[in-house]
Design a protein around this motif. Structure first.
Motif, PDB file in Angstrom:
ATOM      1  N   PHE A 108       0.841  -1.206   0.000  1.00 25.31           N
ATOM      2  CA  PHE A 108       0.000   0.000   0.000  1.00 25.31           C
ATOM      3  C   PHE A 108       0.877   1.259   0.000  1.00 25.31           C
ATOM      4  O   PHE A 108       0.581   2.237  -0.684  1.00 25.31           O
ATOM      5  N   GLN A 109       1.968   1.202   0.740  1.00 22.88           N
ATOM      6  CA  GLN A 109       2.918   2.324   0.750  1.00 22.88           C
ATOM      7  C   GLN A 109       3.672   2.379  -0.576  1.00 22.88           C
ATOM      8  O   GLN A 109       3.806   3.445  -1.185  1.00 22.88           O
ATOM      9  N   SER A 110       4.159   1.223  -1.029  1.00 24.56           N
ATOM     10  CA  SER A 110       5.085   1.226  -2.160  1.00 24.56           C
ATOM     11  C   SER A 110       4.402   1.606  -3.473  1.00 24.56           C
ATOM     12  O   SER A 110       5.044   2.171  -4.348  1.00 24.56           O
ATOM     13  N   TYR A 111       3.095   1.348  -3.624  1.00 26.94           N
ATOM     14  CA  TYR A 111       2.401   1.795  -4.840  1.00 26.94           C
ATOM     15  C   TYR A 111       1.870   3.225  -4.704  1.00 26.94           C
ATOM     16  O   TYR A 111       1.200   3.722  -5.604  1.00 26.94           O
ATOM     17  N   GLY A 112       2.151   3.855  -3.579  1.00 22.19           N
ATOM     18  CA  GLY A 112       1.761   5.262  -3.418  1.00 22.19           C
ATOM     19  C   GLY A 112       0.296   5.474  -3.059  1.00 22.19           C
ATOM     20  O   GLY A 112      -0.204   6.595  -3.134  1.00 22.19           O
ATOM     21  N   CYS A 113      -0.406   4.414  -2.668  1.00 21.20           N
ATOM     22  CA  CYS A 113      -1.819   4.550  -2.294  1.00 21.20           C
ATOM     23  C   CYS A 113      -1.961   5.469  -1.078  1.00 21.20           C
ATOM     24  O   CYS A 113      -2.901   6.258  -0.981  1.00 21.20           O
ATOM     25  N   LYS A 124      -8.289  14.949  -1.586  1.00 20.97           N
ATOM     26  CA  LYS A 124      -9.534  14.503  -0.963  1.00 20.97           C
ATOM     27  C   LYS A 124      -9.883  13.099  -1.474  1.00 20.97           C
ATOM     28  O   LYS A 124     -10.438  12.933  -2.557  1.00 20.97           O
ATOM     29  N   ALA A 125      -9.454  12.120  -0.715  1.00 23.47           N
ATOM     30  CA  ALA A 125      -9.733  10.719  -1.059  1.00 23.47           C
ATOM     31  C   ALA A 125     -10.405  10.064   0.151  1.00 23.47           C
ATOM     32  O   ALA A 125     -10.107  10.422   1.283  1.00 23.47           O
ATOM     33  N   PRO A 126     -11.317   9.125  -0.097  1.00 21.24           N
ATOM     34  CA  PRO A 126     -12.020   8.509   1.040  1.00 21.24           C
ATOM     35  C   PRO A 126     -11.088   7.699   1.938  1.00 21.24           C
ATOM     36  O   PRO A 126     -10.134   7.095   1.454  1.00 21.24           O
ATOM     37  N   SER A 127     -11.387   7.701   3.227  1.00 16.82           N
ATOM     38  CA  SER A 127     -10.661   6.841   4.161  1.00 16.82           C
ATOM     39  C   SER A 127     -11.050   5.392   3.869  1.00 16.82           C
ATOM     40  O   SER A 127     -12.203   5.093   3.602  1.00 16.82           O
ATOM     41  N   LEU A 128     -10.069   4.495   3.890  1.00 21.27           N
ATOM     42  CA  LEU A 128     -10.355   3.090   3.583  1.00 21.27           C
ATOM     43  C   LEU A 128     -10.582   2.275   4.862  1.00 21.27           C
ATOM     44  O   LEU A 128     -10.911   1.102   4.807  1.00 21.27           O
ATOM     45  N   ALA A 129     -10.410   2.931   6.008  1.00 19.59           N
ATOM     46  CA  ALA A 129     -10.607   2.236   7.283  1.00 19.59           C
ATOM     47  C   ALA A 129     -12.081   1.910   7.476  1.00 19.59           C
ATOM     48  O   ALA A 129     -12.937   2.776   7.321  1.00 19.59           O
ATOM     49  N   GLY A 130     -12.362   0.666   7.774  1.00 16.38           N
ATOM     50  CA  GLY A 130     -13.744   0.256   8.015  1.00 16.38           C
ATOM     51  C   GLY A 130     -14.585   0.153   6.753  1.00 16.38           C
ATOM     52  O   GLY A 130     -15.796  -0.017   6.815  1.00 16.38           O
ATOM     53  N   LEU A 131     -13.947   0.275   5.583  1.00 18.46           N
ATOM     54  CA  LEU A 131     -14.679   0.243   4.310  1.00 18.46           C
ATOM     55  C   LEU A 131     -15.308  -1.128   4.030  1.00 18.46           C
ATOM     56  O   LEU A 131     -16.443  -1.217   3.561  1.00 18.46           O
ATOM     57  N   LYS A 167     -14.134  13.827  -6.143  1.00 18.56           N
ATOM     58  CA  LYS A 167     -13.666  14.025  -7.499  1.00 18.56           C
ATOM     59  C   LYS A 167     -12.782  12.821  -7.809  1.00 18.56           C
ATOM     60  O   LYS A 167     -11.877  12.510  -7.031  1.00 18.56           O
ATOM     61  N   GLN A 168     -13.050  12.122  -8.905  1.00 20.20           N
ATOM     62  CA  GLN A 168     -12.307  10.907  -9.210  1.00 20.20           C
ATOM     63  C   GLN A 168     -10.932  11.260  -9.767  1.00 20.20           C
ATOM     64  O   GLN A 168     -10.787  11.619 -10.921  1.00 20.20           O
ATOM     65  N   THR A 169      -9.891  11.144  -8.940  1.00 17.67           N
ATOM     66  CA  THR A 169      -8.522  11.474  -9.361  1.00 17.67           C
ATOM     67  C   THR A 169      -7.618  10.246  -9.290  1.00 17.67           C
ATOM     68  O   THR A 169      -6.425  10.334  -9.544  1.00 17.67           O
ATOM     69  N   MET A 170      -8.187   9.113  -8.906  1.00 23.13           N
ATOM     70  CA  MET A 170      -7.344   7.927  -8.711  1.00 23.13           C
ATOM     71  C   MET A 170      -6.927   7.335 -10.061  1.00 23.13           C
ATOM     72  O   MET A 170      -7.760   7.131 -10.926  1.00 23.13           O
ATOM     73  N   PRO A 171      -5.620   7.069 -10.237  1.00 16.99           N
ATOM     74  CA  PRO A 171      -5.173   6.467 -11.494  1.00 16.99           C
ATOM     75  C   PRO A 171      -5.542   4.983 -11.569  1.00 16.99           C
ATOM     76  O   PRO A 171      -5.732   4.345 -10.538  1.00 16.99           O
TER      77      PRO A 171
END
Ligand code: HEC
Ligand SMILES: [Cu+2]
Length: 198
Positions: A108-113, A124-131, A167-171
């Motif tokens: 997760f760190q190494s791919y820059g997530c 502004k990206a959603p928190s993935l905790a508890g998703l 806003k969808q900015t995720m590659p």
């Protein structure tokens, strides 16, 4: 989950329901365990599942039952059904160096997530905790449950299902993250517990 990993071997406890969730990183295979009378295809790009509850301890064959290419006939292994106490001992003593979840955190760190998804990010990206397992509201209405397939699809094709309020900015990571790292990422996100965040 988050414990041992093994190749060509599968250790499971006796008398307890076991779910096997499968995906292929190349072509179609199938996992066949004749002693349990179960068999299911494993498909690239899609999860399949089967389950069983074994009522007899011992070692049994497992096979690939889909003709998958050269060395298909070599594609076999051993299912070991253990008494629950032996299974607990095996879990703690045959310790692998890293659990799926901790390997997932590294990936997760190494791919820059984490650059976008960590709590104090400027993006502004959603928190993935508890998703995991929660309903996600989609842009334009409707919801989708955040299961393994949803998380995997989001990583590979983030434009397919956009989330309401972002806003969808995720590659797209299609072709950039191999299947084994995807499995680690999904395991890590699955284990990330809610931190009293929306
Ligand atoms: C450039 C910033 C950025 C990066 C890098 C990024 N994401 Fe995202 N991610 C987002 C944004 C923004 C959204 C929500 C947008 C949308 O889906 O409409 C999102 C959504 C998601 C979702 C769905 C969340 C939900 O609430 O349903 C998952 C899962 C996810 N990202 C995982 C990852 C993983 C794993 C990586 C690394 C491989 C990654 N992201 C890299 C910005 C990013
Ligand atoms: Cu095969």
């Amino acid at each position: 989950p988050g414990g041992q990993s093994e190749i060509n071997d599968l250790h499971v406890p006796l008398g307890q329901p076991v779910v096997i969730r499968m995906i292929s990183q190349d072509v179609i295979h199938a996992l066949y365990i004749p002693a349990l009378r179960i068999q299911m295809d494993t498909i690239p790009g899609r999860y399949t599942e089967m389950w069983f509850k074994a009522d007899k301890a011992g070692s049994f064959h497992l096979f690939c039952s889909e003709y998958c290419g050269t060395d298909h006939s070599e594609m076999d292994g051993t299912l070991t059904i253990m008494q629950p106490a032996d299974y607990q001992t095996w879990l703690t003593h045959a310790a692998s160096s890293q659990t799926l979840v901790s390997a997932g955190e590294t990936v997760f760190q190494s791919y820059g997530c984490s650059a976008c998804h960590r709590a104090n990010s400027t993006v502004k990206a959603p928190s993935l905790a508890g998703l995991y397992g929660k309903p996600v509201p989609l842009e334009g209405g409707g919801t989708v449950i955040a299961d393994d397939s949803y998380i995997r699809d989001k990583i590979l094709n983030p434009d397919a299902q956009k989330i309401a309020g972002y806003k969808q900015t995720m590659p797209s990571y299609e072709g950039k993250i191999p299947e084994d790292d995807l499995i680690r990422l999904v395991a890590y996100i699955k284990a990330s517990k809610d931190s009293a965040h929306d």
